[in-house]
Write a protein that holds these residues in place. Structure first.
Motif, mmCIF file in Angstrom:
data_model
loop_
_atom_site.group_PDB
_atom_site.id
_atom_site.type_symbol
_atom_site.label_atom_id
_atom_site.label_comp_id
_atom_site.label_asym_id
_atom_site.label_seq_id
_atom_site.Cartn_x
_atom_site.Cartn_y
_atom_site.Cartn_z
ATOM 1 N N GLU A 404 0.931 -1.138 -0.149
ATOM 2 C CA GLU A 404 0.165 0.552 0.116
ATOM 3 C C GLU A 404 1.305 0.754 0.314
ATOM 4 O O GLU A 404 1.645 1.466 0.656
ATOM 5 C CB GLU A 404 -1.121 -0.089 1.013
ATOM 6 N N LEU A 405 0.584 2.561 -0.672
ATOM 7 C CA LEU A 405 1.206 3.721 -0.702
ATOM 8 C C LEU A 405 1.374 4.534 0.918
ATOM 9 O O LEU A 405 0.128 4.606 1.389
ATOM 10 C CB LEU A 405 0.580 4.876 -2.221
ATOM 11 N N VAL A 406 2.750 4.697 1.044
ATOM 12 C CA VAL A 406 2.404 5.244 1.981
ATOM 13 C C VAL A 406 1.729 6.437 2.162
ATOM 14 O O VAL A 406 1.741 7.537 1.039
ATOM 15 C CB VAL A 406 4.217 5.325 2.335
ATOM 16 N N HIS A 407 1.879 7.239 3.369
ATOM 17 C CA HIS A 407 2.034 9.346 3.004
ATOM 18 C C HIS A 407 3.117 9.955 3.266
ATOM 19 O O HIS A 407 3.530 9.706 4.305
ATOM 20 C CB HIS A 407 0.430 9.336 3.495
ATOM 21 N N THR A 408 3.340 11.359 2.582
ATOM 22 C CA THR A 408 4.470 11.848 2.621
ATOM 23 C C THR A 408 4.171 13.119 3.442
ATOM 24 O O THR A 408 3.145 14.069 2.742
ATOM 25 C CB THR A 408 5.141 11.757 2.034
ATOM 26 N N LEU A 409 4.585 13.318 4.443
ATOM 27 C CA LEU A 409 4.838 15.405 5.168
ATOM 28 C C LEU A 409 6.433 15.864 5.150
ATOM 29 O O LEU A 409 7.223 15.188 5.110
ATOM 30 C CB LEU A 409 3.502 15.088 6.184
ATOM 31 N N ASN A 410 5.860 17.110 5.208
ATOM 32 C CA ASN A 410 7.236 18.026 4.337
ATOM 33 C C ASN A 410 6.860 18.930 5.300
ATOM 34 O O ASN A 410 5.957 19.590 5.128
ATOM 35 C CB ASN A 410 8.312 17.840 3.532
ATOM 36 N N GLY A 411 7.635 19.824 6.341
ATOM 37 C CA GLY A 411 7.578 21.291 6.995
ATOM 38 C C GLY A 411 9.511 21.582 7.471
ATOM 39 O O GLY A 411 9.814 20.802 7.206
ATOM 40 N N SER A 412 9.037 22.959 6.929
ATOM 41 C CA SER A 412 10.187 23.598 7.250
ATOM 42 C C SER A 412 9.988 23.495 9.328
ATOM 43 O O SER A 412 9.519 24.057 9.937
ATOM 44 C CB SER A 412 10.274 24.858 6.880
ATOM 45 N N GLY A 413 11.372 23.472 9.342
ATOM 46 C CA GLY A 413 11.759 24.031 11.076
ATOM 47 C C GLY A 413 13.108 24.012 11.835
ATOM 48 O O GLY A 413 13.199 23.535 12.790
ATOM 49 N N LEU A 414 13.002 25.271 11.143
ATOM 50 C CA LEU A 414 12.513 26.379 10.039
ATOM 51 C C LEU A 414 13.432 26.757 9.285
ATOM 52 O O LEU A 414 15.051 26.270 9.113
ATOM 53 C CB LEU A 414 12.034 27.584 11.039
#
Length: 450
Positions: A404-414
């Motif tokens: 099954e496909l994973v879900h991906t998330l990204n963000g600046s920290g910072l």
């Protein structure tokens, strides 16, 4: 990349949702998609018919061939000759069917490639919770933290404040051109201290694994996270010399990374991870390189918009059922940095018209910048659901043993440079000196003033 079955099931509904993004914009050539889909369906139906005919004829060939020996044995030569002729006829028909199947398969391959190319230009669908709006004016404020400071002296901006600390735009321009910065002495130390401080928070307190990644990547890596082909104009391409002066083919093109989201997310490209390994939480401090092709004339003074800037990136690869929980968690991880630094900020839910290409929902953090008397973006945290994973073929084996496909998330920290701007301006004194936030003092040898 969108799941093509969504378009096949209800194309009009998908297009309507896409048009809540920046509109008008040609996300998808609908007529071309319908034409290709129509031809694909016709070819697949015809292929199924031909395969059925071939199977029937092959079965007949087997039966007829088996009868020939028996007819010869009983000296029924007429029937044996008839069977031989029928076998030959059927073999010719099978050969004709094979030729047509080969042509159909070749055409289907071309159609699938053309559909794939169309889909590469289509952004992600906004989540149903995302506010609908045409531009940043449609963003919704979720919360604020801290109170902007009231100054009893004329506020200076970071350009004037940073000059005596070693912030040097003139040398940056001499070395590389506009929108490049040179730092020396105290300002360079402060910049380094901020990056180390951010990494320590994300690794020691929030469970991310620190990574060191390449700053130069190939085209496949950028396609995996959605920067190519649509945003090639925003990237810096790197020319690589071939052997004996021969030019390098375009297929071997390399690019400077626009963010380490690209490298961190691609570690699961073409991988099948165990469900127990999720979530995978990665962070890295890297320079980021962007041509800022769509921002000519904006923020030309100072460090707000640069061609080269540093960022501490957070990436999570998660179970699909956990991605919106992870979005809230990652937003909090970015907020923690600002809170430790005592910098006032607000959190926004971006509207459909202001979201990035690969996001289903995005939270922006905007820090207070006194000289501009405004909140400015310092972090963007996005859930991409399976959009990037489908391009990457990044999967996990679920409880039922299926991939099954994973879900991906990204963000600046910072974003390090913009955080430096905020520290300089929010902590300035009337004489131009800068108070060092308590959280940063251990990273600057205990100094409390710059």
């Amino acid at each position: 990349m969108l799941d093509i079955t969504l378009l096949r099931k209800d194309l009009d509904h998908v297009v309507a949702r896409l048009l809540t993004r920046k509109n008008p914009q040609a996300f998808l050539d609908v007529d071309a998609f319908r034409a290709l889909e129509g031809e694909r369906k016709t070819l697949q139906t015809r292929t199924e018919e031909l395969q059925s005919q071939r199977n029937s004829l092959s079965k007949q060939i087997g039966i007829l061939s088996g009868q020939i020996a028996r007819f010869v044995a009983t000296e029924d030569f007429e029937q044996a000759d008839f069977n031989k002729a029928q076998v030959e006829h059927n073999k010719n028909k099978v050969a004709e069917i094979k030729d047509e199947l080969d042509r159909s398969a070749a055409r289907l391959e071309v159609i699938q490639a053309e559909l794939h190319t169309l889909l590469l230009a289509v952004p992600n669908l906004p989540h149903e919770s995302v506010p609908v709006g045409s531009d940043e004016s449609g963003n919704v404020e979720l919360r604020r933290w801290g109170t902007p400071r009231t100054f009893d002296f004329p506020v200076k901006d970071h350009v004037d404040l940073g000059e005596r600390l070693g912030l040097d735009f003139e040398t940056g321009t001499k070395l590389a051109g506009s929108r490049f910065t040179f730092m020396r002495g105290p300002i360079a130390r402060l910049h380094r201290a901020l990056a180390a401080f951010m990494l320590d928070i994300q690794t020691r307190e929030h469970g991310y694994t620190e990574c060191y990644t390449p700053y130069v990547v190939n085209a496949d890596t950028l396609r995996g996270t959605g920067q190519l082909p649509k945003f090639e104009g925003d990237l810096f391409a790197v020319k690589k010399g071939g052997q004996d002066g021969e030019p390098v083919p375009d297929t071997q093109a390399l690019y400077l990374i626009p963010t380490s989201e690209v490298t961190l997310t691609n570690v699961v490209r073409d991988e099948i991870v165990a469900e127990a390994e999720l979530p995978i939480k990665l962070t890295a401090h890297t320079p980021c390189f962007r041509s800022e092709a769509g921002s000519a004339g904006r923020d030309t003074r100072g460090m707000i918009r640069q061609h080269q800037f540093d960022k501490v990136e957070m990436v999570q690869i998660v179970h699909p059922e956990k991605s919106y929980e992870a979005l809230e968690e990652m937003t909090g991880h970015a907020e923690a940095v600002l809170q430790r630094l005592g910098l006032p900020y607000r959190v926004l839910a971006l509207c459909t018209g202001d979201m990035g290409f690969g996001a289903t929902r995005t939270h922006d953090l905007e820090v207070w910048v006194p000289a501009q008397n405004a909140y400015r973006e310092i972090s963007s945290v996005s859930n991409c659901e399976a959009f990037q994973a489908r391009r990457l073929q990044a999967r996990f084996k679920n409880a039922q043993g299926k991939n099954e496909l994973v879900h991906t998330l990204n963000g600046s920290g910072l974003a390090v440079g913009r955080t430096l701007v905020a520290v300089l301006e929010n902590y300035q004194r009337a004489d131009g000196r800068i108070d060092v936030p308590a959280a940063l003092q251990p990273y600057l040898g205990g100094a409390d003033v710059l």
